[in-house]
Design an enzyme around this catalytic site. Structure first.
Site, PDB file in Angstrom:
ATOM      1  N   TYR A 125      37.058  73.288  56.203  1.00  0.00           N
ATOM      2  CA  TYR A 125      37.144  72.857  57.761  1.00  0.00           C
ATOM      3  C   TYR A 125      38.689  72.799  58.250  1.00  0.00           C
ATOM      4  CZ  TYR A 125      36.913  68.125  55.903  1.00  0.00           C
ATOM      5  OH  TYR A 125      37.205  66.944  55.047  1.00  0.00           O
ATOM      6  N   ARG A 174      44.371  61.914  57.723  1.00  0.00           N
ATOM      7  CA  ARG A 174      43.730  61.867  56.430  1.00  0.00           C
ATOM      8  C   ARG A 174      44.221  62.931  55.322  1.00  0.00           C
ATOM      9  NH1 ARG A 174      38.043  63.684  56.740  1.00  0.00           N
ATOM     10  NH2 ARG A 174      38.949  65.304  55.438  1.00  0.00           N
ATOM     11  N   HIS A 199      37.570  63.974  52.788  1.00  0.00           N
ATOM     12  CA  HIS A 199      36.942  62.681  53.162  1.00  0.00           C
ATOM     13  C   HIS A 199      36.734  61.660  52.025  1.00  0.00           C
ATOM     14  CE1 HIS A 199      34.147  60.222  55.485  1.00  0.00           C
ATOM     15  NE2 HIS A 199      33.219  60.261  54.578  1.00  0.00           N
TER      16      HIS A 199
HETATM   17  C1  TPP Z   1      26.054  55.366  61.450  1.00  0.00           C
HETATM   18  C2  TPP Z   1      26.292  56.303  60.592  1.00  0.00           C
HETATM   19  N1  TPP Z   1      26.322  57.720  60.727  1.00  0.00           N
HETATM   20  C3  TPP Z   1      26.919  58.653  59.711  1.00  0.00           C
HETATM   21  C4  TPP Z   1      27.414  58.021  58.655  1.00  0.00           C
HETATM   22  C5  TPP Z   1      28.041  59.222  57.551  1.00  0.00           C
HETATM   23  N2  TPP Z   1      29.644  59.293  57.564  1.00  0.00           N
HETATM   24  C6  TPP Z   1      30.238  58.511  56.829  1.00  0.00           C
HETATM   25  S1  TPP Z   1      31.949  58.636  56.995  1.00  0.00           S
HETATM   26  C7  TPP Z   1      31.817  59.531  58.250  1.00  0.00           C
HETATM   27  C8  TPP Z   1      32.783  60.086  59.180  1.00  0.00           C
HETATM   28  C9  TPP Z   1      33.615  59.396  59.964  1.00  0.00           C
HETATM   29  O1  TPP Z   1      34.700  59.579  60.605  1.00  0.00           O
HETATM   30  P1  TPP Z   1      35.736  58.571  61.321  1.00  0.00           P
HETATM   31  O2  TPP Z   1      35.169  57.148  61.732  1.00  0.00           O
HETATM   32  O3  TPP Z   1      36.738  59.211  61.663  1.00  0.00           O
HETATM   33  O4  TPP Z   1      36.536  57.722  60.024  1.00  0.00           O
HETATM   34  P2  TPP Z   1      37.253  58.493  58.682  1.00  0.00           P
HETATM   35  O5  TPP Z   1      36.173  58.538  57.649  1.00  0.00           O
HETATM   36  O6  TPP Z   1      37.888  59.402  59.064  1.00  0.00           O
HETATM   37  O7  TPP Z   1      38.100  57.308  58.284  1.00  0.00           O
HETATM   38  C10 TPP Z   1      30.080  59.622  58.527  1.00  0.00           C
HETATM   39  C11 TPP Z   1      29.715  60.765  59.507  1.00  0.00           C
HETATM   40  C12 TPP Z   1      27.663  56.887  58.528  1.00  0.00           C
HETATM   41  N3  TPP Z   1      28.611  56.067  57.421  1.00  0.00           N
HETATM   42  N4  TPP Z   1      27.182  55.925  59.533  1.00  0.00           N
END
Ligand code: TPP
Ligand code: TPP
Ligand code: MG
Ligand code: MG
Lengths: 337, 363, 363, 337
Positions: free
Chosen positions: C272, C259, C263
């Site tokens: 981080y 990425r 975020h």
């Molecule tokens: C059940 C749940 N817990 C927490 C979140 C908050 N949240 C949104 S994106 C994220 C990180 C997700 O990481 P990843 O699966 O690696 O996907 P990326 O954002 O890197 O594409 C979090 C913790 C959420 N959307 N759903």
């Protein structure tokens, strides 16, 4: 929603609620290929309460099948199947074992139509055996209806007799929207004379189960027989109690409930769940908001205490019985009128 | 990488040290436990079987509300208790009452929930045994937490967490293994694969090569063991516990066993399995195979057997006496154990109950 | 058994067909996609990058409420859309807007939620694209359900379900893979391992040999692929889709990518991670490597590049125009889409709002 | 529970609620080694709302650490750590992302003390940023307090200002029982003059935030500023509204709330959550039960509608604002008195 309908089977027979539910599943599956039933132990075993007994044998194991042991998985897969043309009817084995599926239920089942501006509807039913009265151990006796009733997007219905069980489950399966179908497990084995062909109101309508003039008992599911028994006892003591059975918690039948309460001027809500922030709270609140000047006394609650459900030997302490209901009725400030 | 995979994947066949006929398995990759451990295990097996028999009888008589028997799984029950030190914690399920008792919990306390008197009957801190868990796989996370807390404080505790084959399908199983791995928590997960989750056979639960293969997805070594061979269980679990205690992280052990009786006394297992399947597993009984082995190695004679049996008889007698008593707590306790200090709401509600009960007494 | 394991475990290194410098990888185990597919992919990559750039700009201008960029992950976005037939379903996350647009969803509809106007803006049935999911991993189960329903009806549908590295830790990931495996549902799971879940690096998420190794725990073949190599992605995903369509069950694909941006626009990634880490990944950019390869193979000249760029420009222009419009639905719609027929309660509440709004208008 | 206490820090300073919460965590961690903080992104990032900012740097990553992304895992591990001598404070990133932990919360966090007859207590805090008002997208704005308030065994508290945020979080961490600590995210950045050393009531006590004589507004968390603003507007229109801030939903401060309502004879409950079977329902019900004959009109609700939380551009429709509150006040049948 408020229409009545005949359901195909005609004539009186003696049936338990469990049998009536089984009949409803069978009829819906026979009528509509897209109705599929799945969950834990619903196949060969027929469910721990035998509600799905014989369905796999009759319809094959693509129509009624066991899943791996994972409730979020069951509900999540049902969401996908409902998105893709099926009408899943899933069984959660007991009330507290639906909690692992809570995110799927609140964040998806309840919201898919809204999210997509009605482009995607989820015609699915989540059956949940609930409440106490069977001497069940921990986690097997929760009255969890408030969690679902508080979540917009879900219909929440709960029958109190075999005929309603049949009628409401048929309606739930036919509904374009998700229905949380709460089955009072202590009533599963109560045998009644029923006419499955009778015209009964559908989802969204309450019914007056007993006429009365002094006060109204408002109950649903497992508490309806308790309310009726209390009314019987009260009658012997010279007090005439009306009994309303909600049948449907969401949508709520304000019309029937308020008409009933206005006719007597006094009301007691009877429910097993812990009272705090519950469906009973809602009933007290909305009846009071709507019928304030017809009320001779505040609406009382004869409900479960705000404690975890007790073990079998102590469950009688938690469950609102006839005495607790009549105590609440006694409390309705009769000397003031 | 290849070496890593070898360490994480289970061996091609379940570890077996004493075969179903009671013979030492030739060229086994692991050593047998010492004689004392095996004799202790035999006493444990006898106790566990007696607990199952006696509890089954009490359930039939209506003296227990329900009983989920571990008949057939006694080797797992015994090994799970026997590999623990006083520092260790056990996280049992509803089916693991025998392990709980062998761990040292008083039988009257252990059976309180099955009498329908209270949800749990013993002091978890006293015995380092968590309350028996009903919501499947949830306790595995608690085990990770207990282990992680101990590790942060530098204590030698290892948590041994039990679950069934069905429970491996729950999300909490996944989260527990992953948390344990990432935090290198000293936890050993023992899956008692008794082939059924109520009526659902393993084949509908998982199509993985084995449940032990799940470990690699977390970086957790997985191992399979003959779950009716207490010697193999003691060795494999013992090694896993030692490894965890040494700071090398969690381990997953799958024990192949069989639930010889229905799910509970309320279940009708003929609806979903054939009698001959059950009969096949009688040949693999954990007790007879160890007894044969011990006798062949001159470690058990009739006198010793009689002594072991007498101990089990005594326990069964105690169960009959203790479980005849109604140990149900006072209703007031329902309000005393919701919070450390009852809320004003609970104080009011307790008064309602006191009033209801006092009027009942009057009648 | 050994053979089984080989089929289930990922290859020792991520599949790469075109290396970061744009050269064909020698002795690759898989074939390159055909030229037309690669040219189409190049157009897709250009579009995806432009979507990310334009959306980022609109977010900075406050015209979007939020934007989670897939900059750096465009190869995954493009491959995920390109391997689908009209029968197939895509299950995207919040980060996969580029894939959604490349699949064919109108850009105005796709961006409606990011404008803050409604939760989802397109008709999932029309495009066979599920609403972009925010609750992590939950959509994987929906994909299993859609696929299973199609399979029961004998339809050729395959569901391609996307999630991130972080999402693999959720219980729903586990349940989805297991359900898919047990029901042999035609689902391909594509994990875009972009190394971070917001601020949490992969090492705190999992200590497994790779995320693809999770497959074996379900009996699902796992494969790893260079997630910035669109050629490798097209081949590996294409094979997995074909396999699923042929009834051979689900597959898990882990794509190693990065990425490149925070975020979302609201995130501060300097808290981080180090800039030089990001810089390292610039060398692995999915666009430049395919452009180099295409030019070296005389498949792309300046004129073609200009044409592709012009298309992307046009899309960006359309985004600027469309997303300048306020497409917020009427408040009454809030009450119209809770149930097929509004409950009496909602009818009352809608009237309250109508009254509130009419009085506001008066002011 | 109802005791007041000083909290160590003395003197006035300008702080946001986010800073006050951070201060509370810092103080509790410094005082007591067994306090550990974990969740998603709480380490290096300091949480998406920066509530845990700097804790890892100050206390090390065994005291404040990131976990894998799994909410059931976070809460379940916290249960185990609390069983074994720690005081975990876990963060759920947003309201709707606590739902995956629902089984752990209802079946274990809430019940462990009860299950073990107080042999095992769970001193743990589950922090949940909740409610709307920040233009958040789907799943980021749920008012989920009713789910927890309905579950016996949990304390549920929610501050409405920085000083309370500090005081109540300190109390929650010190509590021997699990506390669901609901943080109104729209108030995170409101800067206020606070005296962290001030003696404030602890968990279980409501506070009258504004005196008034004509009617009582009962609010909590994000709705308290709305109620105060409504009272301000009403004052200009010549109506004197009293404002009660619950602070603690469970336990509920009947004493303060009922005294307030009896003093005015009229009441409106203000809350963001959908009204059906909600905390607001409970407040209406219990106030009516207890103050019936002091009431000149039924208690009204100015609450969220029974719909999924809208997208940012429509959230103003859902959120009870000053107008909806004053409409409800207008509805209190003033002509009858
Ligand atoms: C059940 C749940 N817990 C927490 C979140 C908050 N949240 C949104 S994106 C994220 C990180 C997700 O990481 P990843 O699966 O690696 O996907 P990326 O954002 O890197 O594409 C979090 C913790 C959420 N959307 N759903
Ligand atoms: C979350 C949850 N879902 C469902 C149940 C109901 N239930 C109790 S035991 C059981 C089967 C468990 O099978 P397994 O894990 O193999 O353990 P076994 O009973 O065979 O020892 C089920 C479905 C439960 N206790 N918890
Ligand atoms: Mg089993
Ligand atoms: Mg990621």
């Amino acid at each position: 929603m408020t229409s009545t309908a005949t359901t195909g089977t005609v004539g009186h027979e003696k049936l338990t609620m469990a049998q009536a539910l089984n009949r409803a599943l069978r009829e819906s599956m026979a009528e509509d290929d897209s109705v599929v039933v799945f969950g834990e132990d619903v196949g060969a075993l027929g469910g721990v309460f035998r509600i799905t007994d014989g369905l796999t044998a009759e319809f094959g194991d693509t129509r009624c099948f066991d899943t791996p042991l994972a409730e979020s998985g069951i509900v999540g897969m049902a969401v996908g199947m409902a998105m893709n043309g099926m009408r899943p009817v899933v069984e959660m084995q007991f009330d507290a074992f639906a909690y692992p599926a809570f995110e799927q239920i609140t964040s998806h089942v309840a919201k898919m139509r809204n999210r997509t501006r009605s482009k995607v509807s989820l015609p699915m039913v989540i059956r949940i055996p609930y409440a106490g009265g069977i001497g069940g151990v921990e986690h097997h006796c929760d009255s969890s209806e408030a969690y679902y009733a508080h979540t917009p997007g879900l219909h929440v219905v709960t029958p109190a007799n075999a005929a309603d069980a049949h009628r409401l489950l048929r309606a739930a399966i036919a509904s374009p929207d998700p229905v949380v179908f709460m089955e009072p497990k202590k009533l599963y084995w109560t045998k009644e004379e029923v006419d499955l062909g009778a015209e009964l109101p559908g989802i969204g309508r309450a019914m007056v189960r007993r006429e009365g003039t002094d006060a109204t008992l408002i109950a649903y599911g497992p508490s309806v027989p308790v309310a009726l028994e209390a009314a019987e006892v009260a009658a012997q003591e010279g007090r005439s109690l009306q009994v309303v059975d909600l049948r449907s918690i969401v949508p709520f039948d304000d019309e029937t409930v308020c008409a009933a309460v206005r006719s007597t001027g006094r009301a007691v809500v009877v429910a097993e769940a812990p009272g705090f922030a519950s469906v009973a709270s809602e009933i007290v609140a909305r009846v009071t908001e709507r019928c304030f000047h017809s009320l001779a006394a505040p609406v009382r609650r004869a409900v479960g205490f705000d404690i975890p459900f007790p073990s079998p030997k102590l469950e009688h302490v938690q469950l609102p019985g006839v005495d607790r209901v009549l105590d609440a009725v006694d409390d309705l400030q009769w000397d003031l009128s | 990488m290849t070496r890593d995979l070898d360490l994480l994947l289970p061996s091609p066949h379940p570890v077996e040290l004493i075969d179903p006929t009671g013979q030492t398995v030739a060229e086994a990759a692991h050593e047998l436990p010492d004689d004392a451990a095996l004799l202790r295990a035999f006493a444990g097996l006898t106790t566990a079987r007696r607990i199952n028999d006696q509890a089954g009888a009490l359930a039939r008589q209506g003296r227990l509300a329900v009983y989920p028997s571990s008949h057939g799984q006694e080797a797992c029950q015994v090994a799970a208790a026997q590999v623990l030190t006083d520092d260790d914690w056990l996280f049992p399920t509803y089916r693991d009452t025998a392990a709980v008792v062998i761990r040292g919990v008083d039988v009257a306390e252990a059976f309180l929930p099955l009498q329908g008197a209270w949800h749990s009957g013993y002091d978890p801190h006293r015995y380092k045994v968590a309350p028996q868990a009903t919501p499947l796989a949830t306790q595995l996370l608690h085990a990770v937490g207990v282990a992680h807390a101990a590790r942060l404080r530098g204590e030698p505790t290892v948590a041994l967490a039990l679950c069934g084959d069905g429970a491996t399908s729950e999300g909490d199983f996944h989260e527990a293994l992953n948390f344990a791995a990432v935090f290198r928590a000293p936890v050993v997960f023992l899956v008692q694969n008794n082939q059924y989750a109520i009526s659902v056979p393993l084949a509908r639960q998982s199509v993985a090569p084995s449940l032990a293969h799940k470990g690699i997805g977390y970086g957790v070594p997985g191992e399979r063991v003959d779950g009716n061979d207490v010697a193999a269980l003691l060795t494999v679990l013992g090694t896993a516990m030692a490894r965890a205690r040494a700071g090398e992280g969690p381990q997953l052990v799958e024990a192949h066993t069989y639930r010889m009786q229905p799910h509970t006394n309320a279940d009708d297992s003929r609806r979903y399995r054939q009698d001959d399947e059950v009969a096949g597993w009688v040949q693999r009984d954990p007790l007879t195979r160890l007894e044969t082995w011990l006798r062949q190695h001159d470690l058990l004679d009739d006198a010793q057997l009689a002594a072991v049996t007498a101990d089990a008889d005594q326990l069964a007698a105690r169960m009959r006496t203790e479980l005849a008593r109604d140990a149900t707590p006072e209703p007031a306790e329902l309000f005393a154990h919701v919070y450390a200090t009852p809320t004003p709401q609970l104080v009011e509600q307790a008064a309602v109950v006191a009033d209801e009960l006092s009027r009942e007494d009057e009648h």
